[in-house]
Design an enzyme around this catalytic site. Structure first.
Site, PDB file in Angstrom:
ATOM      1  N   CYS A 265      34.907  23.710  11.605  1.00 41.56           N
ATOM      2  CA  CYS A 265      35.588  24.899  10.969  1.00 41.56           C
ATOM      3  C   CYS A 265      35.512  24.488   9.493  1.00 41.56           C
ATOM      4  O   CYS A 265      35.568  23.102   8.997  1.00 41.56           O
ATOM      5  CB  CYS A 265      37.022  25.069  11.315  1.00 41.56           C
TER       6      CYS A 265
ATOM      7  N   ARG B  17      29.683  24.529   9.360  1.00 42.26           N
ATOM      8  CA  ARG B  17      30.746  23.808  10.189  1.00 42.26           C
ATOM      9  C   ARG B  17      31.362  24.498  11.408  1.00 42.26           C
ATOM     10  O   ARG B  17      32.239  24.172  12.044  1.00 42.26           O
ATOM     11  CB  ARG B  17      31.815  23.532   9.151  1.00 42.26           C
TER      12      ARG B  17
ATOM     13  N   TRP C 191      34.861  27.534  14.424  1.00 43.13           N
ATOM     14  CA  TRP C 191      34.176  27.022  15.555  1.00 43.13           C
ATOM     15  C   TRP C 191      35.286  26.742  16.640  1.00 43.13           C
ATOM     16  O   TRP C 191      36.004  25.873  16.334  1.00 43.13           O
ATOM     17  CB  TRP C 191      33.413  25.482  15.343  1.00 43.13           C
TER      18      TRP C 191
ATOM     19  N   ASN D  26      41.901  23.325  10.195  1.00 45.08           N
ATOM     20  CA  ASN D  26      40.727  22.584  10.695  1.00 45.08           C
ATOM     21  C   ASN D  26      41.170  21.531  11.537  1.00 45.08           C
ATOM     22  O   ASN D  26      41.982  20.667  10.915  1.00 45.08           O
ATOM     23  CB  ASN D  26      39.725  22.198   9.627  1.00 45.08           C
ATOM     24  N   GLY D  27      40.859  21.399  12.898  1.00 45.01           N
ATOM     25  CA  GLY D  27      41.497  20.454  13.723  1.00 45.01           C
ATOM     26  C   GLY D  27      42.247  20.744  15.062  1.00 45.01           C
ATOM     27  O   GLY D  27      41.855  21.933  15.301  1.00 45.01           O
TER      28      GLY D  27
ATOM     29  N   GLU E 177      15.050  11.908  20.500  1.00 40.84           N
ATOM     30  CA  GLU E 177      15.519  12.880  19.402  1.00 40.84           C
ATOM     31  C   GLU E 177      14.819  13.917  19.412  1.00 40.84           C
ATOM     32  O   GLU E 177      15.209  15.094  19.154  1.00 40.84           O
ATOM     33  CB  GLU E 177      15.232  12.148  18.199  1.00 40.84           C
TER      34      GLU E 177
ATOM     35  N   LYS F 194      16.096  17.690  19.535  1.00 35.89           N
ATOM     36  CA  LYS F 194      15.936  18.727  18.410  1.00 35.89           C
ATOM     37  C   LYS F 194      15.518  20.108  19.077  1.00 35.89           C
ATOM     38  O   LYS F 194      15.833  21.325  18.765  1.00 35.89           O
ATOM     39  CB  LYS F 194      14.731  18.395  17.659  1.00 35.89           C
TER      40      LYS F 194
ATOM     41  N   GLU G 293      18.544  21.872  20.550  1.00 36.71           N
ATOM     42  CA  GLU G 293      19.368  22.477  19.600  1.00 36.71           C
ATOM     43  C   GLU G 293      18.800  23.826  19.138  1.00 36.71           C
ATOM     44  O   GLU G 293      19.588  24.745  18.770  1.00 36.71           O
ATOM     45  CB  GLU G 293      19.500  21.664  18.502  1.00 36.71           C
TER      46      GLU G 293
ATOM     47  N   HIS H  80      10.615   6.793  38.431  1.00 38.03           N
ATOM     48  CA  HIS H  80      11.629   6.483  39.302  1.00 38.03           C
ATOM     49  C   HIS H  80      12.785   7.766  39.478  1.00 38.03           C
ATOM     50  O   HIS H  80      13.822   7.454  39.771  1.00 38.03           O
ATOM     51  CB  HIS H  80      12.739   5.274  38.409  1.00 38.03           C
TER      52      HIS H  80
ATOM     53  N   LYS I  21      27.650  21.493  12.264  1.00 40.40           N
ATOM     54  CA  LYS I  21      27.149  20.212  11.870  1.00 40.40           C
ATOM     55  C   LYS I  21      28.066  19.089  11.954  1.00 40.40           C
ATOM     56  O   LYS I  21      27.842  18.047  11.907  1.00 40.40           O
ATOM     57  CB  LYS I  21      26.857  20.646  10.562  1.00 40.40           C
TER      58      LYS I  21
HETATM   59  C1  G6P Z   1      26.735  17.225  15.360  1.00 45.20           C
HETATM   60  C2  G6P Z   1      25.399  17.678  14.735  1.00 45.20           C
HETATM   61  C3  G6P Z   1      24.242  16.711  14.815  1.00 45.20           C
HETATM   62  C4  G6P Z   1      24.681  15.234  14.481  1.00 45.20           C
HETATM   63  C5  G6P Z   1      25.965  14.642  15.021  1.00 45.20           C
HETATM   64  C6  G6P Z   1      26.494  13.633  14.650  1.00 45.20           C
HETATM   65  O1  G6P Z   1      26.809  17.222  16.487  1.00 45.20           O
HETATM   66  O2  G6P Z   1      24.942  18.999  15.165  1.00 45.20           O
HETATM   67  O3  G6P Z   1      23.080  17.155  14.319  1.00 45.20           O
HETATM   68  O4  G6P Z   1      23.588  14.249  14.802  1.00 45.20           O
HETATM   69  O5  G6P Z   1      27.144  15.871  14.983  1.00 45.20           O
HETATM   70  O6  G6P Z   1      26.999  13.813  13.154  1.00 45.20           O
HETATM   71  P1  G6P Z   1      26.968  12.729  11.973  1.00 45.20           P
HETATM   72  O7  G6P Z   1      27.424  13.608  11.016  1.00 45.20           O
HETATM   73  O8  G6P Z   1      27.930  11.915  12.290  1.00 45.20           O
HETATM   74  O9  G6P Z   1      25.622  12.118  11.804  1.00 45.20           O
END
Ligand code: G6P
Length: 606
Positions: free
Chosen positions: A2, A27, A71, A97-98, A479, A483, A486, A502, A601
């Site tokens: 948020c 956010r 969010w 926010n929270g 990763e 990606k 996402e 396995h 994010k």
């Molecule tokens: C969210 C984002 C990810 C990120 C993760 C950790 O889920 O969408 O892209 O890797 O948070 O975020 P940070 O700011 O702690 O790296």
């Protein structure tokens, strides 16, 4: 999670609030709204663009207001659940926010007193509570209300009968006050949203609040003790928060990889001497020389960067390392003691689970460290020592350049810790010389990405995809898979190559392509065997390998080549084609790669 933005001054607030929300959209972006003193509230489901359309139909004149991009936590994205929330008589307006953990108990009390609620949110409960305590002084009503609240919050509140004042408070969710010229003040969840207007910031700490008017601000603790705070100057290039001609922030940020490595290593490497200088660790260098174990904590991409860090540090520096997910570690028994340290990896520096892990470690008396991108963020302030990434603001929700920078900082940290232990000067020199040359290699690679784009288009309509890699390239496979999930919503999985047989190999067949990351390194022959196992199940294979790799040409349906570099740096190189692959698949599927559905994010809630 948020975004909050507020303005009080002499200009029209609505356009300023819109531009602030647009920068905070990363956010959360399932609904947005604003309250403008004198004009009332406007809300819309969806992105800020929907709010802009709604604003065109309303009267929105006024020079102070608060705004929010959401969010969802409590209640689906809808107009009634969007912020700002108010009490029934619309005396008080509040953005939050929270999470208010005891909202149900507070709501029950208010219901008994006859209050009617229009939303399912915890935030409306807070707005109603503040209004029930309001007797003309917003600050004291908020203080009384917050004394009764358990949970986390960054909040901005306005009273309808005092249009020139915003009161903000912080507990667990960031709030920064931006000091403009003499006639205006701002508030936001993140200073990058304010850079267009000011570079003078007052960061609230947990349990602090501030009263803001066009020409003044006062900071106190929520309990009322005075806090003397002067603005901190933050220097950031505003172009970092603009697309600069790229179609998407994600593509721009992938293309910044070379620059990011330069920025993360600038002034920190002496290749000839084989030494790394990390100013932020100097004060704790002696302690770090004696620790017996390091625990790395992170979430999402940062967790995978931590996995890489673990492999690098154990392999090259000889220090035992564990890697933990923030959301799990915070609730586990931490067996660490003074002979161990905990290292948070985080782009935003605000991730709630990572922060909670650090706070728990601190409470145990452990040394806490950070690899943090966002300067002045909560985790940067909470840890005892650390290393900044200097990757600049990352705007696309899926992390790309910050991940590259995290891997780079792990190379620096590996050499730094290694030189305290078993790494010789010659080995360190070799790594650092290669690291210094890495940006040029990446620039060459990024100059021609047509082959990656073509392969991405070819596989864009797949339903499933598997990523495999071994050793340093196993975290890169994880990763790469994250990606793709996402930004394309494809079902993707990732395994260490040797683990396929396995269990998960059972899923493979002609409709289940496998992306194999197999540079010609110590485990290349093992990866070749794993690829043969996959081909025997008729699954199409995309191979990412190094130029000139033995037998690569006939090994896969599609082969992508990358330059060969020092083995500790190869994973950094291998990451870039995977980021581009995910990007081009997402674009080919017509999706919003910068702001994928359901994500945010900066995850400041549990
Ligand atoms: C969210 C984002 C990810 C990120 C993760 C950790 O889920 O969408 O892209 O890797 O948070 O975020 P940070 O700011 O702690 O790296």
């Amino acid at each position: 999670m948020c975004g909050i933005f507020g303005y009080v001054g002499s200009k029209q607030a609505a356009p300023i609030l819109v531009s602030g929300l647009q920068k905070l959209e990363y956010r959360g972006y399932d609904s947005a709204g604003m309250y403008i003193a004198g004009a009332g509230s406007v809300k819309a489901v969806g992105k800020v663009a929907a709010l802009v359309a709604e604003l065109e139909t309303k009267q929105s004149a006024g020079t102070a207001g608060i705004a929010h991009t959401r969010w969802a936590t409590h209640g689906e994205p809808s107009v009634s659940n969007s912020h700002p929330h108010s009490d029934t008589a619309e005396k008080i307006w509040l953005v939050h926010n929270g999470i208010i953990e005891n909202y149900q108990a507070l709501k029950n009390e208010l219901l008994e007193a006859g209050v009617e609620f229009v939303s399912q949110t915890d935030t409306e409960v807070l707005a109603q509570l503040v209004a029930s305590l309001y007797k003309g002084d917003l600050k004291s009503a908020l203080q009384e209300a917050l004394a009764r609240v358990h949970g986390t919050y960054g909040i901005a509140v306005m009273a309808t009968d005092n249009p020139g004042q915003i009161v903000v408070a912080r507990m667990g969710s960031p709030i920064v006050v931006g000091v403009g010229d003499d006639t205006e003040m701002f508030v936001a969840s993140d200073p990058s949203a304010l850079l267009e207007y000011t570079n003078q910031f007052i960061y609230l700490e947990d349990s602090e609040m501030a009263v803001i008017e066009a020409d003044t601000y006062t900071v106190t603790s929520i309990a009322g003790e005075a806090r003397a705070k002067s603005p901190e100057l933050v220097l950031h290039d505003v172009s970092a928060v603009q697309k600069n001609g790229y179609d998407h922030f994600m593509l721009k940020e992938i293309n910044e990889a070379a620059e990011v490595i330069r920025n993360s290593t600038r002034g920190r490497i002496d290749a000839r001497a084989g030494t790394v200088k990390l100013g932020g660790l100097e004060d704790v260098a002696e302690t770090l020389a004696t620790i017996k174990r390091l625990t790395i904590v992170g979430c999402g991409s940062a967790y995978y960067a931590g996995q890489m860090g673990r492999l690098m540090i154990e392999e090259y520096a000889g220090l035992p390392v564990e890697i933990e997910l923030g959301s799990e570690f915070r609730y586990r028994r931490n067996l660490g003691d003074a002979s161990s340290a905990v290292l948070a990896v985080t782009q935003s520096g605000e991730t709630a689970d990572t922060l909670a892990s650090i706070v728990a470690a601190k409470n145990l008396g452990q040394l806490t460290l950070g690899i943090v991108n966002s300067v002045g963020s909560t985790i940067a302030r909470t840890t005892d020592a650390g290393v900044y990434n200097h990757a600049g603001p990352e705007i696309a929700v899926a992390s790309t350049k910050a991940f590259i920078s995290q891997l780079t900082v792990f190379v620096l940290l590996t050499v730094w810790l290694g030189r305290q232990r078993e790494m010789g000067g010659e080995e360190a020199s070799e790594i650092l010389t290669a690291l210094a040359g890495l940006p040029d290699v990446i620039e060459m690679m990024l100059a021609d990405t047509a082959a990656i784009e073509a392969v991405a288009r070819k596989y864009a309509n797949s339903r499933d995809m598997m990523f495999i890699g071994r050793q340093l390239h196993a975290p890169i496979a994880y990763e790469g898979s994250l990606k793709l999930k996402e930004v394309s919503y494809l079902h993707a999985e990732a395994y260490a190559g040797g683990e396929l047989k396995h269990g998960s190999i059972a899923m493979l067949g002609p409709d289940f392509p496998v992306f194999a990351i197999a540079p010609e390194d110590a485990v290349y022959a093992k990866m070749v065997s794993n690829i043969e196992e996959v081909r025997a199940r008729k699954a199409p294979v995309i191979l990412l390998t190094t130029e000139g790799a033995l037998g690569a040409d006939g090994l896969a349906d599609d082969v992508l080549y990358m330059p060969k570099v020092h083995s500790i740096l190869q994973p950094i190189i291998a990451t870039i084609p995977l980021q581009l692959f995910a990007y081009y698949v997402g674009v080919a599927r017509g999706l919003d790669v910068d702001q994928p559905r359901n994500l945010a994010k900066s995850v400041t809630v549990e």
